[in-house]
Design a protein around this motif. Structure first.
Motif, PDB file in Angstrom:
ATOM      1  N   GLY A 165      97.634  51.846  18.373  1.00  0.00           N
ATOM      2  CA  GLY A 165      97.098  52.777  19.360  1.00  0.00           C
ATOM      3  C   GLY A 165      97.261  52.271  20.774  1.00  0.00           C
ATOM      4  N   ARG A 166      97.047  50.983  20.989  1.00  0.00           N
ATOM      5  CA  ARG A 166      97.192  50.406  22.326  1.00  0.00           C
ATOM      6  C   ARG A 166      98.661  50.412  22.780  1.00  0.00           C
ATOM      7  NH1 ARG A 166      93.844  46.910  25.198  1.00  0.00           N
ATOM      8  NH2 ARG A 166      92.190  48.274  24.412  1.00  0.00           N
ATOM      9  N   ALA A 167      99.591  50.197  21.844  1.00  0.00           N
ATOM     10  CA  ALA A 167     101.016  50.212  22.184  1.00  0.00           C
ATOM     11  C   ALA A 167     101.463  51.608  22.595  1.00  0.00           C
ATOM     12  CB  ALA A 167     101.840  49.722  20.996  1.00  0.00           C
ATOM     13  N   GLU A 168     100.869  52.616  21.985  1.00  0.00           N
ATOM     14  CA  GLU A 168     101.248  54.000  22.287  1.00  0.00           C
ATOM     15  C   GLU A 168     100.544  54.533  23.525  1.00  0.00           C
ATOM     16  OE1 GLU A 168     100.223  55.923  18.677  1.00  0.00           O
ATOM     17  OE2 GLU A 168     101.987  55.195  17.579  1.00  0.00           O
ATOM     18  N   ASN A 169      99.421  53.914  23.900  1.00  0.00           N
ATOM     19  CA  ASN A 169      98.640  54.381  25.048  1.00  0.00           C
ATOM     20  C   ASN A 169      97.936  53.189  25.672  1.00  0.00           C
ATOM     21  OD1 ASN A 169      96.929  55.560  26.905  1.00  0.00           O
ATOM     22  ND2 ASN A 169      95.715  56.687  25.389  1.00  0.00           N
ATOM     23  N   LYS A 170      98.389  52.766  26.832  1.00  0.00           N
ATOM     24  CA  LYS A 170      97.828  51.566  27.455  1.00  0.00           C
ATOM     25  C   LYS A 170      96.361  51.757  27.842  1.00  0.00           C
ATOM     26  CE  LYS A 170      99.340  52.673  32.188  1.00  0.00           C
ATOM     27  NZ  LYS A 170     100.146  52.206  33.345  1.00  0.00           N
ATOM     28  N   ASN A 171      95.894  53.000  27.912  1.00  0.00           N
ATOM     29  CA  ASN A 171      94.491  53.281  28.224  1.00  0.00           C
ATOM     30  C   ASN A 171      93.636  53.475  26.971  1.00  0.00           C
ATOM     31  OD1 ASN A 171      94.873  53.262  31.088  1.00  0.00           O
ATOM     32  ND2 ASN A 171      95.789  55.305  30.940  1.00  0.00           N
ATOM     33  N   PHE A 172      94.174  53.109  25.828  1.00  0.00           N
ATOM     34  CA  PHE A 172      93.474  53.219  24.550  1.00  0.00           C
ATOM     35  C   PHE A 172      92.209  52.369  24.604  1.00  0.00           C
ATOM     36  CE2 PHE A 172      92.942  52.246  19.969  1.00  0.00           C
ATOM     37  CZ  PHE A 172      93.099  53.504  19.428  1.00  0.00           C
ATOM     38  N   ALA A 173      91.049  53.014  24.503  1.00  0.00           N
ATOM     39  CA  ALA A 173      89.774  52.312  24.692  1.00  0.00           C
ATOM     40  C   ALA A 173      89.391  51.501  23.461  1.00  0.00           C
ATOM     41  CB  ALA A 173      88.675  53.319  25.004  1.00  0.00           C
ATOM     42  N   ASN A 174      88.522  50.517  23.678  1.00  0.00           N
ATOM     43  CA  ASN A 174      88.013  49.714  22.569  1.00  0.00           C
ATOM     44  C   ASN A 174      87.319  50.564  21.524  1.00  0.00           C
ATOM     45  OD1 ASN A 174      88.899  47.159  23.118  1.00  0.00           O
ATOM     46  ND2 ASN A 174      86.949  46.399  23.878  1.00  0.00           N
ATOM     47  N   THR A 175      86.696  51.650  21.962  1.00  0.00           N
ATOM     48  CA  THR A 175      85.945  52.507  21.041  1.00  0.00           C
ATOM     49  C   THR A 175      86.730  53.747  20.619  1.00  0.00           C
ATOM     50  OG1 THR A 175      84.889  53.540  22.970  1.00  0.00           O
ATOM     51  CG2 THR A 175      83.700  51.734  21.893  1.00  0.00           C
ATOM     52  N   ALA A 176      88.035  53.754  20.896  1.00  0.00           N
ATOM     53  CA  ALA A 176      88.844  54.919  20.525  1.00  0.00           C
ATOM     54  C   ALA A 176      89.101  54.979  19.022  1.00  0.00           C
ATOM     55  CB  ALA A 176      90.182  54.887  21.267  1.00  0.00           C
ATOM     56  N   LEU A 177      88.947  53.865  18.361  1.00  0.00           N
ATOM     57  CA  LEU A 177      89.228  53.777  16.928  1.00  0.00           C
ATOM     58  C   LEU A 177      87.945  53.443  16.174  1.00  0.00           C
ATOM     59  CD1 LEU A 177      91.679  53.510  14.811  1.00  0.00           C
ATOM     60  CD2 LEU A 177      91.347  51.047  15.124  1.00  0.00           C
ATOM     61  N   PRO A 178      87.606  54.182  15.131  1.00  0.00           N
ATOM     62  CA  PRO A 178      86.434  53.795  14.332  1.00  0.00           C
ATOM     63  C   PRO A 178      86.621  52.399  13.750  1.00  0.00           C
ATOM     64  CG  PRO A 178      87.168  56.014  13.759  1.00  0.00           C
ATOM     65  CD  PRO A 178      88.247  55.409  14.620  1.00  0.00           C
ATOM     66  N   ARG A 179      85.683  51.515  14.011  1.00  0.00           N
ATOM     67  CA  ARG A 179      85.721  50.165  13.426  1.00  0.00           C
ATOM     68  C   ARG A 179      84.321  49.567  13.482  1.00  0.00           C
ATOM     69  NH1 ARG A 179      88.366  46.100  17.684  1.00  0.00           N
ATOM     70  NH2 ARG A 179      88.044  47.226  19.635  1.00  0.00           N
ATOM     71  N   ALA A 180      83.994  48.833  12.461  1.00  0.00           N
ATOM     72  CA  ALA A 180      82.622  48.403  12.247  1.00  0.00           C
ATOM     73  C   ALA A 180      82.392  46.960  12.695  1.00  0.00           C
ATOM     74  CB  ALA A 180      82.266  48.529  10.768  1.00  0.00           C
ATOM     75  N   ARG A 181      81.286  46.754  13.405  1.00  0.00           N
ATOM     76  CA  ARG A 181      80.773  45.393  13.572  1.00  0.00           C
ATOM     77  C   ARG A 181      80.200  44.928  12.234  1.00  0.00           C
ATOM     78  NH1 ARG A 181      76.993  48.041  17.778  1.00  0.00           N
ATOM     79  NH2 ARG A 181      77.722  49.757  16.461  1.00  0.00           N
ATOM     80  N   LEU A 182      80.177  43.625  12.026  1.00  0.00           N
ATOM     81  CA  LEU A 182      79.632  43.150  10.758  1.00  0.00           C
ATOM     82  C   LEU A 182      78.112  43.265  10.712  1.00  0.00           C
ATOM     83  CD1 LEU A 182      81.883  40.126   9.727  1.00  0.00           C
ATOM     84  CD2 LEU A 182      81.519  42.264   8.496  1.00  0.00           C
ATOM     85  N   ALA A 183      77.433  43.020  11.828  1.00  0.00           N
ATOM     86  CA  ALA A 183      75.972  43.146  11.822  1.00  0.00           C
ATOM     87  C   ALA A 183      75.485  43.609  13.174  1.00  0.00           C
ATOM     88  CB  ALA A 183      75.314  41.827  11.447  1.00  0.00           C
ATOM     89  N   LEU A 184      74.548  44.544  13.168  1.00  0.00           N
ATOM     90  CA  LEU A 184      73.820  44.976  14.359  1.00  0.00           C
ATOM     91  C   LEU A 184      72.333  44.859  14.052  1.00  0.00           C
ATOM     92  CD1 LEU A 184      73.315  46.302  17.112  1.00  0.00           C
ATOM     93  CD2 LEU A 184      73.670  48.535  16.015  1.00  0.00           C
ATOM     94  N   ILE A 185      71.681  43.938  14.748  1.00  0.00           N
ATOM     95  CA  ILE A 185      70.240  43.749  14.598  1.00  0.00           C
ATOM     96  C   ILE A 185      69.606  44.106  15.931  1.00  0.00           C
ATOM     97  CG2 ILE A 185      68.400  42.119  14.042  1.00  0.00           C
ATOM     98  CD1 ILE A 185      70.607  40.434  12.595  1.00  0.00           C
ATOM     99  N   GLU A 186      68.666  45.047  15.933  1.00  0.00           N
ATOM    100  CA  GLU A 186      68.150  45.536  17.208  1.00  0.00           C
ATOM    101  C   GLU A 186      66.648  45.815  17.145  1.00  0.00           C
ATOM    102  OE1 GLU A 186      69.526  49.503  18.356  1.00  0.00           O
ATOM    103  OE2 GLU A 186      70.387  49.730  16.353  1.00  0.00           O
TER     104      GLU A 186
END
Length: 432
Positions: A159-180
């Motif tokens: 995605g980044r190669a196809e669009n240099k403005n491809f955001a970090n959150t443009a692709l669904p991807r999971a953190r391993l843990a979120l404690i809040e």
């Protein structure tokens, strides 16, 4: 000897016991909840590295919650799952040889409101392990949380190669843990492996111990995107002790809000009272980083640590669109046993900045100490403000005995009260 004192003591003790009698069932219930355990296999989970066990494991969590709490136990084997949501008084333990592995079918991580990159997104991927308002939450054991990140990383770079403005959150991807939103949290002993995104995200917690935890991506993978080890986001009283980091982004990052109105963000209290000690850094952007999104960071000490690979000691990102206050930050007794990438980088950082039509905000960096540094580094580094925006003062570099192989000059400007004491570079005293 008179027995009267003993009799009086016995009566007092007896009366105290009688007075506390109504509390005995409550104490027994609390003890039972704390010791209750449930194997995920008892809820139908299958360790075949393919079956998606989300429902079975969530049922185990919910069953324990309904009984007043306990510990969900993952036995030896590889168990695949989607997003899991823990409830108050329910903990997670991974036994030796246990692997709890992320599904790479992102339909198993239905989008929801979640904290990420300094704000809340209404529709983004939840973490693999989610614990909200879970005081006393424990994530422990000798097993592994496996993000199975490789196909997600490859999709991200495509995605980044196809669009240099491809955001970090443009692709669904999971953190391993979120404690809040939790107090008195303990994460201990386990391995975080191949996370799709950040590894351990700590948001708005008070009192967290992360001890003897390993954070890893493959040594031969050039850049696993945004695989931060620990993100301390708007949290207080956090201790990181005896951990090992081998990632391809920040090892430990202090994070908060971002943007010109960041100081008004009620969802982002200060990051403060942070202690990092006895850790080993094999690979990553820096031992400790302030940013990419951060507002107030204060009272931070990283000490008695070892660097064995290309890891910088200190990174302070200065966003031109965000009012920042970094104060009382100390790095001390840090040794590079390999060839670390550098000692310090405090400089403007504008990768994603947006002033939103407002005037550039003012920022302050005050009372930074880097003391007791030894070993080999490729560069000394840089200390520079955002011109006209950042006030940098009271910087102390002391007790250095370092070899710098490439750029042995500290590139600095715009600093008030910069002090160097007993700084030896390549065998000679260094001054600026």
């Amino acid at each position: 000897m008179s027995i009267e004192p003993i009799e009086r003591y016995s009566r007092r003790r007896f009366n105290a016991l009688i007075a506390s009698a109504p509390l005995w069932p409550l104490a027994a219930k609390a003890f039972a909840a704390s010791t209750r355990e449930l194997l995920i296999t008892k809820s139908g989970a299958v360790a075949d590295d393919s079956t998606v066990n989300t429902k079975a494991i969530q049922n185990a969590i919910d069953e324990l919650a309904a009984k007043g709490g306990g510990t969900v136990v993952v036995p030896k084997g590889v168990f695949v799952s989607g997003a899991l949501f823990f409830k108050p008084k329910v903990n997670l333990r991974l036994t030796e040889g246990a692997v709890l592995k992320c599904s790479t079918d992102m339909s198993n991580f239905p989008a929801q409101r979640t904290r990420i990159e300094g704000h809340f997104l209404e529709h983004f991927t939840p973490a693999f392990i989610n614990a909200t308002n879970c005081d006393g939450f424990e994530l422990t054991g000798e097993g592994t949380l496996d993000g199975a990140g490789m196909p997600i990383w490859e999709a991200f770079w495509k995605g980044r190669a196809e669009n240099k403005n491809f955001a970090n959150t443009a692709l669904p991807r999971a953190r391993l843990a979120l404690i809040e939103g939790s107090k008195n949290v303990r994460v201990e002993g386990i391995t975080f492996k191949d996370s799709q995104f950040w590894n351990c995200h700590l948001y708005n917690n008070d009192g967290v111990l992360v001890r003897n935890v390993h954070f890893h991506v493959p040594d031969d993978y050039r850049q696993a995107p945004s695989t931060d080890g620990i993100d301390i986001d708007s949290s207080r009283n956090v201790t990181v002790d005896g951990c090992v980091f081998s990632v391809t982004d920040d090892c430990i990052a202090c994070k908060g809000s971002k943007g010109p109105r960041a100081m008004e963000d009620k969802d982002s209290p200060a990051v403060e009272h942070i202690r990092v000690r006895n850790c080993t850094f094999k690979r990553g952007g820096g031992v400790l980083t302030c940013g990419s999104e951060a507002t107030i960071v204060r009272d931070v000490i990283a000490e008695d640590c070892t660097i064995t690979g290309r890891v910088r000691i200190a990174t302070l990102k200065l966003r031109p669109d965000t009012p920042q206050h970094y104060e009382d930050i100390t790095f001390r007794n840090i040794t590079s046993e390999g060839q670390s990438s550098g000692i310090i980088n405090m400089a403007p950082w504008s990768q994603y900045f947006d002033l939103q039509g407002m005037a550039p905000p003012k920022s302050v960096v005050k009372n930074l100490k880097i003391v007791g540094i030894k070993g080999t580094f490729t560069s000394f580094g840089i200390i520079k403000p955002n011109p006209g925006q950042t006030e940098i003062s009271d910087v102390l570099l002391k007790d250095f005995d370092v070899t710098i192989t490439k750029n042995d000059t500290l590139n600095t400007s715009g600093v008030t009260d910069l002090k160097l004491e007993d700084v030896i570079v390549n065998g000679k005293p260094y001054t600026v």
